[in-house]
Design a protein around this motif. Structure first.
Motif, PDB file in Angstrom:
ATOM      1  N   LYS A  25       0.768  -1.073  -0.016  1.00 38.50           N
ATOM      2  CA  LYS A  25      -0.139   0.027  -0.040  1.00 38.50           C
ATOM      3  C   LYS A  25       0.926   1.218   0.044  1.00 38.50           C
ATOM      4  O   LYS A  25       0.668   2.206  -0.541  1.00 38.50           O
ATOM      5  N   ILE A  26       1.789   1.294   0.823  1.00 32.50           N
ATOM      6  CA  ILE A  26       3.024   2.329   0.790  1.00 32.50           C
ATOM      7  C   ILE A  26       3.510   2.741  -0.664  1.00 32.50           C
ATOM      8  O   ILE A  26       3.572   3.767  -1.231  1.00 32.50           O
ATOM      9  N   LEU A  27       4.056   1.385  -1.425  1.00 31.90           N
ATOM     10  CA  LEU A  27       4.459   1.531  -2.754  1.00 31.90           C
ATOM     11  C   LEU A  27       3.278   2.150  -3.540  1.00 31.90           C
ATOM     12  O   LEU A  27       3.712   2.780  -4.423  1.00 31.90           O
ATOM     13  N   GLU A  67      -5.850  -1.445 -11.638  1.00 31.75           N
ATOM     14  CA  GLU A  67      -6.429  -2.426 -10.980  1.00 31.75           C
ATOM     15  C   GLU A  67      -7.097  -3.314 -11.756  1.00 31.75           C
ATOM     16  O   GLU A  67      -7.206  -4.571 -11.848  1.00 31.75           O
ATOM     17  N   THR A  68      -7.861  -2.905 -12.906  1.00 32.80           N
ATOM     18  CA  THR A  68      -8.695  -3.648 -13.937  1.00 32.80           C
ATOM     19  C   THR A  68      -7.652  -4.676 -14.742  1.00 32.80           C
ATOM     20  O   THR A  68      -8.014  -5.861 -14.793  1.00 32.80           O
ATOM     21  N   HIS A  69      -6.599  -3.788 -15.090  1.00 33.30           N
ATOM     22  CA  HIS A  69      -5.619  -4.641 -16.026  1.00 33.30           C
ATOM     23  C   HIS A  69      -4.979  -6.030 -15.248  1.00 33.30           C
ATOM     24  O   HIS A  69      -4.766  -6.927 -15.736  1.00 33.30           O
ATOM     25  N   GLN A  70      -4.965  -5.688 -13.842  1.00 32.46           N
ATOM     26  CA  GLN A  70      -4.361  -6.898 -13.219  1.00 32.46           C
ATOM     27  C   GLN A  70      -5.135  -8.163 -12.911  1.00 32.46           C
ATOM     28  O   GLN A  70      -4.880  -9.190 -12.609  1.00 32.46           O
ATOM     29  N   LEU A  81      -8.707  -1.876  -1.984  1.00 34.39           N
ATOM     30  CA  LEU A  81      -7.652  -1.205  -0.988  1.00 34.39           C
ATOM     31  C   LEU A  81      -6.447  -0.583  -1.610  1.00 34.39           C
ATOM     32  O   LEU A  81      -5.787   0.409  -1.356  1.00 34.39           O
ATOM     33  N   ASP A  82      -5.820  -1.218  -2.846  1.00 35.32           N
ATOM     34  CA  ASP A  82      -4.965  -0.862  -3.527  1.00 35.32           C
ATOM     35  C   ASP A  82      -5.296   0.595  -4.306  1.00 35.32           C
ATOM     36  O   ASP A  82      -4.477   1.567  -4.122  1.00 35.32           O
ATOM     37  N   TRP A  83      -6.256   0.636  -4.783  1.00 35.50           N
ATOM     38  CA  TRP A  83      -7.016   2.005  -5.542  1.00 35.50           C
ATOM     39  C   TRP A  83      -7.116   2.966  -4.528  1.00 35.50           C
ATOM     40  O   TRP A  83      -6.820   4.140  -4.743  1.00 35.50           O
TER      41      TRP A  83
END
Length: 108
Positions: A25-27, A67-70, A81-83
């Protein structure tokens, strides 16, 4: 954007992060913080008066697309949570930029 895409296109098992709580999350926050600053400087250099808003929105849209690409990368997934971390970093870096600009304008 290319750096973010390159990292997000790596299969999940090929990414070896240090064993630090919330490091991913920090990255995300740092990467999207720098992305938002890049957008800001591009927009403001072209005379766009709402550069901060457009920078945040552009970072937000790219975060959703990333995120969709992943979803299509083995071992990776869409993580809300990444977004959120992406948007937090973008907002934080833009806020720091505005504070620094205000301080520098006051002392000039």
């Amino acid at each position: 954007m290319l750096a973010i895409f390159t990292v997000s296109h790596q299969p999940g098992e090929s990414i070896d992060l240090p064993d630090i709580d919330w490091i991913d999350k920090i990255l995300h926050a740092v990467a999207f913080g720098f992305l938002s600053l890049s957008f800001y400087f591009a927009f403001s250099a072209n005379g766009i008066s709402q550069a901060v808003l457009f920078s945040f929105l552009s970072s937000s849209i790219y975060g959703i697309l990333d995120e969709t690409h992943q979803l299509f990368v083995p071992g990776r997934s869409f993580e809300l949570l990444d977004w959120v971390a992406d948007m937090t970093g973008a907002l934080l870096f833009l806020a720091i930029l505005l504070v620094l600009k205000k301080i520098l304008l006051r002392t000039a």
